[in-house]
Design an enzyme around this catalytic site. Structure first.
Site, mmCIF file in Angstrom:
data_model
loop_
_atom_site.group_PDB
_atom_site.id
_atom_site.type_symbol
_atom_site.label_atom_id
_atom_site.label_comp_id
_atom_site.label_asym_id
_atom_site.label_seq_id
_atom_site.Cartn_x
_atom_site.Cartn_y
_atom_site.Cartn_z
ATOM 1 N N HIS A 123 1.007 -0.933 0.280
ATOM 2 C CA HIS A 123 -0.217 0.007 0.153
ATOM 3 C C HIS A 123 0.827 1.431 0.009
ATOM 4 C CE1 HIS A 123 -3.044 3.129 1.969
ATOM 5 N NE2 HIS A 123 -3.723 1.950 1.998
ATOM 6 N N ASP A 200 3.354 -4.054 8.329
ATOM 7 C CA ASP A 200 1.995 -3.358 7.802
ATOM 8 C C ASP A 200 1.487 -4.783 8.130
ATOM 9 O OD1 ASP A 200 -0.077 -2.472 7.002
ATOM 10 O OD2 ASP A 200 0.954 -1.835 5.034
ATOM 11 N N GLN A 203 -4.384 -5.289 6.938
ATOM 12 C CA GLN A 203 -5.092 -6.370 6.780
ATOM 13 C C GLN A 203 -4.806 -7.627 7.235
ATOM 14 O OE1 GLN A 203 -7.613 -5.366 4.554
ATOM 15 N NE2 GLN A 203 -7.225 -3.057 4.361
ATOM 16 N N LYS A 226 -10.055 -1.175 10.978
ATOM 17 C CA LYS A 226 -10.377 -2.334 9.992
ATOM 18 C C LYS A 226 -10.359 -3.511 11.082
ATOM 19 C CE LYS A 226 -7.134 -0.217 6.386
ATOM 20 N NZ LYS A 226 -8.076 0.282 5.324
ATOM 21 N N CYS A 367 -4.228 2.894 -4.042
ATOM 22 C CA CYS A 367 -3.842 2.905 -2.713
ATOM 23 C C CYS A 367 -2.964 2.383 -2.941
ATOM 24 C CB CYS A 367 -3.890 3.228 -1.533
ATOM 25 S SG CYS A 367 -4.957 4.431 -1.668
HETATM 26 N N1 7TS Z 1 -1.597 -0.823 4.343
HETATM 27 C C1 7TS Z 1 -2.268 -1.561 4.448
HETATM 28 C C2 7TS Z 1 -1.973 -3.014 4.090
HETATM 29 C C3 7TS Z 1 -4.145 -1.060 3.570
HETATM 30 O O1 7TS Z 1 -4.810 -2.121 2.942
HETATM 31 C C4 7TS Z 1 -4.020 -0.063 3.806
HETATM 32 C C5 7TS Z 1 -5.797 0.977 4.077
HETATM 33 C C6 7TS Z 1 -3.374 1.251 4.906
HETATM 34 C C7 7TS Z 1 -1.958 0.703 5.413
HETATM 35 C C8 7TS Z 1 -3.550 2.167 5.894
HETATM 36 O O2 7TS Z 1 -3.955 2.786 6.992
HETATM 37 P P1 7TS Z 1 -4.871 3.690 7.065
HETATM 38 O O3 7TS Z 1 -5.349 3.141 8.313
HETATM 39 O O4 7TS Z 1 -3.506 4.569 7.866
HETATM 40 O O5 7TS Z 1 -5.606 4.455 5.857
HETATM 41 N N2 7TS Z 1 -6.398 0.153 3.187
HETATM 42 C C9 7TS Z 1 -7.614 0.266 2.197
HETATM 43 C C10 7TS Z 1 -7.908 0.048 1.402
HETATM 44 O O6 7TS Z 1 -6.985 -0.829 1.187
HETATM 45 N N3 7TS Z 1 -9.079 0.783 1.096
HETATM 46 O O7 7TS Z 1 -9.330 1.193 2.060
HETATM 47 C C11 7TS Z 1 -8.039 1.543 2.252
#
Ligand code: 7TS
Length: 410
Positions: A123, A200, A203, A226, A367
């Site tokens: 990401h 990371d 997910q 999430k 992203c």
């Molecule tokens: N890393 C991964 C693997 C992610 O899926 C996401 C967000 C992030 C980092 C960033 O997370 P945040 O909470 O800091 O925004 N992924 C997604 C997605 O798949 N659709 O919207 C956000």
């Protein structure tokens, strides 16, 4: 086994009807999960019952809020098997957690000529901060490629992770195509060459048991929203001895012990990394989310998602002439994410038609632009599942897709 119908009753929004009375089918949990009543109630209880700033008051409410806030830290730290609560720093989300590491540890430890190794799946949040550090420090970002089956190419990893590697920064589950990365094995390779390891977990932490001591990582980043928790709260685990040697990223109130007009000394861990009034309510809300997940059992959550993903991949076979489905074939190697595209229909158009049927999926580059572009497309449609999704919902998705493709006459 999860009792999904009972679980669904805990999530008020899942009984919502959209448009002309269509039941909501939420297949966008990779973007953000829905929230159970217990989490929503924890927020209400905080604001109605004991709202007060933490770590500073001598009065009853401040002591109560501090106790519950620190209890939540202990719960969330325990959830990822951190050695102690002090190893868990609250952040806003995964993105902020990775930026803390990049701007603190990265600036101090990445030297000219060093290599930062990431996977092709990252990401933007686990790629762009490292590009910035590499640029500033004269280091290089190297990419671990995938095999034809969209799993991580471990042979390539063997040759890329080497004496110049200073940091391995890898996602545990890809948000764009669902691949599970064998992070424990990668971490072992990185350790063998003296590199640090960042995972990371955006997910993975919501969907499977994650144990930082078992992986043997220095850093793990994740987002509360999430994993059934509120938005605006996330976590950064840092191994204790690494944390003790790290300099704070943000400075100001809360993170100091003593201040003169000339200088300041830092507070104890982990407050040293939490400048300013923290997100008290949402940290407590995340604690309630972790209670909920632990009551269900993370092994059960993972088993449910494996079964549902298998069901979905089988159901998608009916559309194999029309749609390309990305990601590994083996469900043990993937999370509950089904990413697909049609050569002649833009994913946004598919997503819009599905939306009119009440089905929420995400379309775009998720992203993870370099990853999605490496599939030879600019965008995909993505259905992402969680503990409250059912086989019936997968059937509704596949039926709606068939109808959409008829509508576009392809
Ligand atoms: N890393 C991964 C693997 C992610 O899926 C996401 C967000 C992030 C980092 C960033 O997370 P945040 O909470 O800091 O925004 N992924 C997604 C997605 O798949 N659709 O919207 C956000």
């Amino acid at each position: 086994m999860l009792d999904v119908m009972k679980i669904r009753e805990d999530f008020p929004v899942l009984s919502k009807k959209v448009y002309d009375g269509k039941p909501l089918v939420w297949l966008d949990s990779a973007a953000t999960s829905q929230k159970p009543r217990r989490v929503i109630q924890a927020l209400v209880d905080y604001y109605e019952g004991y709202n007060a700033n933490v770590h500073r008051g001598v009065h009853a409410l401040s002591m109560e809020s501090t106790e519950r806030y620190e209890d939540a830290r202990a719960k969330v730290a325990g959830f990822i098997n951190a050695e102690s609560p002090e190893s868990l720093i609250w952040t806003r989300n995964t993105t902020e957690a990775i930026n803390v590491v990049a701007n603190s540890w990265g600036e101090d430890n990445i030297k000219p000529g060093d290599e930062i190794v990431v996977t092709a799946l990252e990401h933007h949040s686990n790629l762009v901060p490292w590009q910035q550090v590499a640029r500033k420090r004269g280091a290089k970002v190297r990419i671990l490629p995938l095999t034809d089956d969209h799993t991580l190419d471990m042979d390539a990893a063997e040759s890329i992770i080497g004496p110049r590697t200073r940091l391995l920064a890898a996602t545990q589950v890809s948000n764009s195509i669902g691949t599970i990365v064998p992070v424990k094995e990668l971490a072992k390779k990185a350790r063998a060459v003296g590199a640090a390891v960042l995972i990371d977990g955006a997910q993975s932490v919501p969907h499977m048991p994650v144990d930082v001591q078992d992986i043997d990582c220095d850093f793990l980043a994740f987002s509360g929203h999430k994993m059934l928790g509120p938005t605006g709260i996330g976590g950064l685990y840092v191994k204790r001895d690494v944390l003790e040697r790290m300099n704070p990223f943000l400075t100001g109130g809360e993170m100091v012990l003593a201040v003169s007009y000339e200088d300041a000394t830092w507070n104890e861990l982990p407050m040293r990394f939490e400048a300013g009034t923290p997100n008290i309510a949402d940290a407590i809300g995340l604690g309630a989310a972790v209670d909920y997940l632990q009551d269900l059992g993370m092994e059960n959550v993972r088993d449910h998602e494996i079964a549902l993903t298998k069901y979905a991949l089988d159901a998608f076979k009916e559309l194999e002439e029309e749609l390309d489905v990305h990601g590994p074939k083996d469900t043990v190697m993937r999370g509950g994410i089904v990413s697909f595209h049609h050569p002649d229909v833009h994913p946004h158009d598919l997503g819009t038609v599905l939306d009119r049927q009440g089905i929420a999926i995400r379309t775009g580059h998720h992203c993870a632009m370099p990853m999605v572009q490496s599939l030879g497309v600019a965008a995909t449609a993505r259905a992402s599942m969680y503990l409250y999704n059912t086989e019936e919902e997968v059937d509704m998705l596949v039926d709606a897709l068939k109808e959409a493709l008829r509508y576009f006459r392809v």
